[in-house]
Design an enzyme around this catalytic site. Structure first.
Site, PDB file in Angstrom:
ATOM      1  N   LYS A 192     -15.584  20.689 -37.006  1.00 32.92           N
ATOM      2  CA  LYS A 192     -16.013  19.791 -37.897  1.00 32.92           C
ATOM      3  C   LYS A 192     -17.028  20.347 -39.070  1.00 32.92           C
ATOM      4  O   LYS A 192     -18.046  20.482 -38.396  1.00 32.92           O
ATOM      5  CB  LYS A 192     -16.423  18.556 -37.202  1.00 32.92           C
ATOM      6  CG  LYS A 192     -16.544  17.556 -38.318  1.00 32.92           C
ATOM      7  CD  LYS A 192     -17.659  16.330 -38.241  1.00 32.92           C
ATOM      8  CE  LYS A 192     -18.822  16.803 -38.556  1.00 32.92           C
ATOM      9  NZ  LYS A 192     -19.110  16.553 -40.170  1.00 32.92           N
ATOM     10  N   GLU A 267     -28.523  25.392 -32.727  1.00 35.26           N
ATOM     11  CA  GLU A 267     -29.424  26.216 -33.582  1.00 35.26           C
ATOM     12  C   GLU A 267     -29.933  25.391 -34.508  1.00 35.26           C
ATOM     13  O   GLU A 267     -28.922  24.839 -35.360  1.00 35.26           O
ATOM     14  CB  GLU A 267     -28.580  27.299 -34.265  1.00 35.26           C
ATOM     15  CG  GLU A 267     -29.320  28.456 -34.726  1.00 35.26           C
ATOM     16  CD  GLU A 267     -30.017  28.200 -36.199  1.00 35.26           C
ATOM     17  OE1 GLU A 267     -31.037  27.669 -36.319  1.00 35.26           O
ATOM     18  OE2 GLU A 267     -28.952  28.031 -37.272  1.00 35.26           O
ATOM     19  N   CYS A 301     -32.463  27.557 -42.344  1.00 31.10           N
ATOM     20  CA  CYS A 301     -33.321  27.248 -41.026  1.00 31.10           C
ATOM     21  C   CYS A 301     -34.459  28.657 -41.016  1.00 31.10           C
ATOM     22  O   CYS A 301     -35.553  28.450 -40.119  1.00 31.10           O
ATOM     23  CB  CYS A 301     -32.584  27.302 -39.861  1.00 31.10           C
ATOM     24  SG  CYS A 301     -31.264  28.655 -39.724  1.00 31.10           S
ATOM     25  N   GLU A 401     -40.146  20.746 -41.290  1.00 32.77           N
ATOM     26  CA  GLU A 401     -39.343  21.580 -42.220  1.00 32.77           C
ATOM     27  C   GLU A 401     -39.190  20.685 -43.350  1.00 32.77           C
ATOM     28  O   GLU A 401     -38.258  19.696 -43.356  1.00 32.77           O
ATOM     29  CB  GLU A 401     -37.979  21.809 -41.359  1.00 32.77           C
ATOM     30  CG  GLU A 401     -36.995  22.770 -41.798  1.00 32.77           C
ATOM     31  CD  GLU A 401     -36.059  22.966 -40.920  1.00 32.77           C
ATOM     32  OE1 GLU A 401     -35.536  24.124 -40.889  1.00 32.77           O
ATOM     33  OE2 GLU A 401     -35.502  22.040 -40.373  1.00 32.77           O
TER      34      GLU A 401
END
Length: 506
Positions: A192, A267, A301, A401
């Site tokens: 997906k 991750e 990331c 983040e």
């Protein structure tokens, strides 16, 4: 604004119409069972670039049934390593052939620069080739020291049906960090992609079909996390889930997968520091910091979204970083000279700006940028290169983040203090150190709680080296031989040679 390097609209032409994306289920291209669809609007040009089928529970069920059947009947799981490798190498060649087409759709859907997209597609093809080498060299173990009448074997077998859920920031590269390794191991898959970037995964599906991958081995279901991703994660027909994305969603996946105790590889986010010591090569370090924070518009990331610079060189380092930041070409991602493109959605742009505004209101100083960027001729969302100084370690901008082109600057005096700042967040994906002293670099590398540590460089990556995070940056590893091991289960086989076993009952 005039001090920035802004690239206006290029002469490149947009496609005449949107890309039509459908599900790939059991070797067939299908619309959604209920006929639903959705549009993707380009974040840089403001036009509809993709019209995609919107998956539901019936589509997920059909895809999982196909993957389960393909695995259980051995269409892929019982093939030889040589046969799997042959397919993977053919797919790599097809990716190279379609590089320009894939890169264009990735640019239109994600807003990243076309030059960067082409480089990523080239890197993705290399991952397929590396996975092919692993398929040929995968092996178990034998133990012939257990006694003269015992032979022990450890078999490495595919985990089974894998649910692969990929993000919007590197849609083709990240599916290529997962799928070829799963296939090399002998797994079947349901993929997906993010609803914001479905097109390139669909193109990959076309290449898989062209290469002759057996029906049902790889299935693609388009749509949203709810219901598609949620159903894939919880279904008992799935033995493993591999996900790249936010930490919050990763935690939700762990909870959903716990009902069947399936393997989960994650991750997730990062708040990655680069630590600059006084003896660093300042020119190289400044360039790496600018690259690290603006690459992919900071929507990465591995973005080095905070630097921790020694007090003795902080002012000079920040001044040179601001000066170089002004030279980075921001603007139209279809222009080959552009290095920083658009922000993925208006909502995400607003989130980035809120982080910067809140930091300024809490006493931080914005040395550069700090707001949206107007690009002449384009109807998209862009954000200025932004440098925020006087940041305290307890500020959200130093810990959370941001996922945008925003650099937070902190200072230190001792290595001990620098390590405390590095390890002082919930994340542990990557970290970097700049020093000409090898002892400083090695001590830092051993003490930093991060899955990857770069010394005197930033974001160099290789198919041979594992990638993944500690703590809330994830679990498991991708790439390298470790990336293959994620998709394998170890099975012990104990064999008695001859009729030498002592009877239990006399």
């Amino acid at each position: 604004m005039s001090e920035l390097n802004v690239v206006s609209i290029s002469a490149a032409k947009l496609p005449a119409g949107p890309f039509i994306a459908r599900h790939l289920i059991d070797g067939d291209w299908r619309q959604s069972a209920d006929g639903a669809s959705f549009e993707r609007v380009s974040p840089s040009h403001g036009s509809v670039v993709t019209l995609a089928a919107r998956g539901g529970l019936r589509d997920v069920d059909a895809a999982l049934f196909a993957a389960r059947q393909a695995f259980d009947k051995g269409r892929w799981s019982r093939t030889s390593g040589k046969e799997r490798a042959t397919y993977l190498l053919k797919i790599a060649d097809l990716i190279d052939r379609e590089r320009d087409r894939i890169a264009l759709m990735e640019t239109l859907e994600s807003g990243k620069p076309i030059s960067q997209a082409k480089a990523e597609i080239e890197g993705a093809a290399d991952l397929w080739r590396y996975a092919a080498s692993l398929a040929r060299t995968m092996h178990g173990e034998s133990h012939n020291s257990l006694g003269e009448d015992i032979l022990g074997l450890v078999l490495k077998e595919p985990a089974g049906v894998v649910a692969i859920i990929t993000p919007w920031n590197f849609p083709f590269l990240i599916v290529s960090q997962k799928l070829p390794f799963a296939l090399a191991a002998g797994c079947t898959a349901v993929v997906k992609p993010s609803e914001m970037t479905p097109a390139t995964t669909v193109i990959l599906g076309e290449l898989l079909v062209e290469a002759g991958i057996p029906a049902g081995v790889v299935n693609i279901v388009l749509g949203y996390g709810d219901p598609v991703g949620a159903a894939m994660t919880a279904d008992k027909r799935v033995e493993m889930v591999t996900f790249t994305g936010s930490t919050a969603v990763g935690k939700a996946i762990v909870k959903a997968a716990s009902g069947t105790l399936k393997k989960v590889s994650l991750e997730l986010g990062g708040k990655n520091p680069q630590v600059i010591f006084p003896d660093a090569d300042m020119t190289s370090a400044v360039d790496a910091v600018v690259f690290g924070v603006y690459f992919n518009a900071g929507e990465c990331c591995n973005s080095s979204s905070r630097i921790i610079v020694h007090e003795d060189i902080a002012e000079e380092f920040v001044a040179r970083t601001v000066d170089l930041s002004r030279k980075v070409p921001f603007g139209d991602p279809l222009d080959p000279s552009t290095q920083v493109g658009a922000i993925i959605t208006p909502e995400h742009q607003a989130k980035i700006h809120t982080h910067v505004r809140n930091a300024a209101n809490s006493g931080a100083s914005v040395r550069l940028g700090g707001g949206p960027l107007d690009v002449p001729g384009l109807n998209g969302q862009f954000y200025q290169p932004t440098v925020v100084c006087d940041v305290r370690s307890d500020m959200p901008i130093a810990r959370d983040e941001v996922f945008g082109p925003v650099l937070s600057v902190l200072t230190f005096r001792t290595l001990e203090e620098a390590v405390d700042l590095v390890n002082g967040t919930d994340y542990g994906l990557s970290a970097g150190v700049w020093s000409e002293n090898v002892h400083t670099c090695l001590e830092f590398a051993r003490r930093a709680r991060a899955g990857t540590v770069w010394t005197n460089t930033w974001m160099d990556g290789f198919a041979e080296l594992p990638f993944g995070g500690m703590r809330e940056s994830g679990q498991g590893r991708e790439l390298g031989r470790y990336g293959l091991e994620e998709f394998l289960e170890a099975k012990t086989v104990t064999m008695r040679i001859g009729r030498t076993r002592t009877p239990w009952v006399a």
